[in-house]
Design an enzyme around this catalytic site. Structure first.
Site, PDB file in Angstrom:
ATOM      1  CG  ASP A 171      -1.990  -1.102   1.138  1.00  0.00           C
ATOM      2  OD1 ASP A 171      -2.293  -1.550   0.021  1.00  0.00           O
ATOM      3  OD2 ASP A 171      -2.476  -1.526   2.198  1.00  0.00           O
ATOM      4  CB  ALA A 172       4.110   2.077   0.512  1.00  0.00           C
TER       5      ALA A 172
END
Lengths: 289, 289, 289, 289
Positions: free
Chosen positions: A233-234
């Site tokens: 999620d980065a």
């Protein structure tokens, strides 16, 4: 989209900012009788990086399509030490969709393709559950059940990668696919795997973001589409959007309102990717919209 | 606002959800010849909590204003074991504003008060810097410089609390005040200190959120108004809003765009507080808007 | 803004779309040792119009500032039959503000200028009412009361125009000024008078738009900033924004919520104008944002 | 939605504002052992109209379901001269969808129903073109081609009304249906025909709103869902939303961006209608959301 972009070339490039790039690139196209459709450039003045997207019509362009890459690379890109890619509108992207159990993003994607809104082929849908096989059938797209569990991940991902290669897939969309991809899988498709995360990142990464949002008492929820990197999620964010909520919204209503944002934000990201509008540098995107 | 709310009472209450509360409360008002202006109720079905805000005209109400609290507490609140507060529109709230160096929120607040948009008194402005003393002077509001440093915090906060008491302050607004308040200060004003944080919480808490937002490459930035608790940037959220950004926005432009959101989100929170529309339970707010 | 734009030139141009413009313009700047800060171009493919905004640093530029206009006009603009303007960041714009009775837009503007957010001089405020004279005084700006009525409009506008000339005003902002300007006044400042209309144009033009919005039962209200033309509320739109409303919002609350949108939309338009980001063609704007 | 609303009753009512209504209605429910799930009330203080929506669980309610209407009408509604309706969650609404050629709204609706998001039956789809018959088939819903032209409108509408009656349709959705319904048709379904108009009404009523929006140079476009009345595009508005556009957006892109707003705004309106959250009075809606 398909009609206006037919017979055109799109160049995406970035390099250290220097004088003369725009003039050199536009002259390269003009001198060879290319008609520029759009030119977008951006200079990141903090990092001194120059970004450009340029699209031109190929009808009447003096350099044959198969030689453009060689000529541009030799005559222009080398001079400025560019990172660059060229795309031709007659080469239709091929998208694989990975899903789990939720249908809203899948339906949104397939109904757009069915309506001719996007210029893309979808050779296959892959899932770790049978739930959405009927949706694939509705649209006549081959569905592959690949049940991943803790013990068989390496083997199953190998099967997936073979399927993608056999189908000449150029990019992957995770349409609420609930599995984490391995680093080796991700490395096969750098900046070519698009995920939708059901929160306004960096708030609420990981599992059950709507529950966390409810718990925290936020007044707005959101969704984030991004390229997948090995850092969960980065990855580089492509698009985000939000919707206002109130104390009246239960977790079920957050989930329902959130779905509307998710499918929109994912579809907008896919369109930007299809139209070659996204450049990635330093884990951030430039989206020439 | 001031005119329509004159001579009215506002009750805010919450308790375990039970049958009959609405009927009992509305009958209490009706039977005593009160005319209900607005009634808002909400049931949190997960935690089984009942919330209500009810406002009625006091003209012709049979119970004298100074006895309403006693009567309601005895006849209704005790029966349902309510947490409750009553407010009268003829008791004007008194707001202290804490600032540091940035003027945008302060100007937004003072210009609203000056235009008669809000019904509030501002007896003083407190700051740890001299920068905004001229703004205070423009609007004729006493300015107190209280320079806090690492060594004198306890003493300076004591001075501040004395000033607040001497000025009968009923709530405090931190309009981009860059100091962290001590727990003992906060405990003096539970759910009565409103802060504006310059990010979309829980994303980017703490210092320099715009720099972090730029670094992360988000496509939307925001601001959050919340009641201050001893847990930094984690108090009950009153309001949030966002603004879309692109790769073209430098950190300076993020800061500039963000300021517009900050002042709006803070002023909306203050208005909700002034109108007694906010109930707090379990670190979340119910905002009857 | 002021610091980064110091010693820079901004060219705004539009003409019939032709090959080679971008290359020619960028070469003109590069060959004379100018460093391009930003380049934005747009082609209206329907009307075949080419628009460009280009900004470059003047430090080290080989052509002296006072000769740039002549050289560019002769060497480039004539070739493409351009409509164009050049601006230099060391020539600070001078803005006159016209107001009536409402202070929210005026405060928003003045507080931004006071905080150094914009690079502009405000030599005077003109009004047909005394109400906002105190606000002008707070900020030390000369206030001129010019009471217009049905009989004296020509004469009063003449006085206004003389004041604007005497103060070397370069553009005018109507910050909720409730008078209609005459065509001859407007013609003195083509695309240099910015108005804020308190509705989402073309919905609800003319007087009392919030009352009309309430009557019609819309669920969103808005505001529109535009250049003034002789056609009332029909000039080129610069910016618009909206805010959601519900059945709970009385006309008074529409007005209050609307004010927040108005001041934001007007201030954003002023900033775009100050930064020379707006091109007008065919009663529409290109805003290079 | 389906699970939590099972075995519940929803009352929608409005009448001249009077003292005691809330107390009487809530007592009626409490005294008969009904457990109130939600209560929303609103007083239009300008027109002095009282609106309420109240939902309660029927399990254990002392009055049998089939007698509630009679009892409420006699005991409560008559006293206050109410306009009112009662709905039971075990009576599933039956929706007919009218379409022409565009699929985006239809897909959005059908995919929600297919995913179990809404509690509704769709017995038929009616169209004046064959284009969307395949979509109907994908979802197994009977498709009726009723080709309306200038000469046969009365006859064809008669056929449609017979179909609606035969299928016990309770409300109609015009999902980008490009025909104008006759007044006699509309009168059969007062406040039960939902239309989506592809502009931000009252801006751009009638045909080709995106072309008009482009022509006018607006910076935001929108969509409006409303109940159909005999006054074209002027019925009570249920919901509206907007999306920001720029000079870069061609008419084709306006249409594409607009579609995303249309389908969302229509689906939100349908949900509000299904959940009996909408009250109509004086050509405006109260939406208890």
């Amino acid at each position: 989209m398909s009609k206006t972009n037919r017979n055109s070339a799109i160049l995406l490039m970035h390099c250290h900012d220097q004088k003369g790039i725009v003039a050199d690139v536009t002259e390269f196209i003009n001198n060879n009788e290319g008609n520029i459709i759009t030119l977008d450039e951006h200079v990141d003045r903090l990092d001194k990086v120059f970004y450009m997207r340029i699209e031109w019509e190929l009808d009447g362009f003096l350099i044959p399509q198969e030689k453009i890459s060689d000529f541009f690379g030799t005559l222009i890109a080398a001079k400025y030490n560019m990172q660059w890619n060229i795309y031709f509108s007659d080469q239709k992207p091929r998208m694989a969709i990975f899903v789990s159990k939720l249908s809203h993003c899948l339906y949104d994607i397939l109904s757009r393709v069915h309506a001719g809104e996007w210029d893309v082929d979808i050779p296959l849908i892959i899932s770790n559950h049978r739930d959405l096989e009927p949706v694939s059938k509705q649209f006549g797209i081959p569905f592959h059940l690949i049940e991943i569990n803790e013990g068989n991940k390496d083997e199953m991902e190998k099967t997936e990668m073979e399927l993608l290669k056999a189908n000449q897939v150029t990019f992957v969309v995770l349409a609420r696919y609930m599995q984490v991809l391995s680093e080796s899988f991700i490395n096969q498709y750098p900046n070519r795997i698009i995920n939708i995360h059901h929160s306004f990142l960096p708030a609420f990464p990981g599992a059950k973001p709507y529950h966390s949002a409810y718990e925290r008492g936020v007044k707005i929820i959101g969704a984030t589409s991004h390229y997948v990197t090995s850092d969960l999620d980065a990855g580089p964010i492509i698009d985000q959007d939000v919707v206002r909520i109130t104390h009246r919204d239960s977790i079920d209503r957050l989930i329902m309102k959130g779905k509307d944002v998710e499918k929109l934000v994912l579809s907008r990201a896919i369109l930007m990717h299809l139209q070659r509008r996204i450049l990635v540098y330093n884990n951030r995107t430039v989206v020439f919209n």
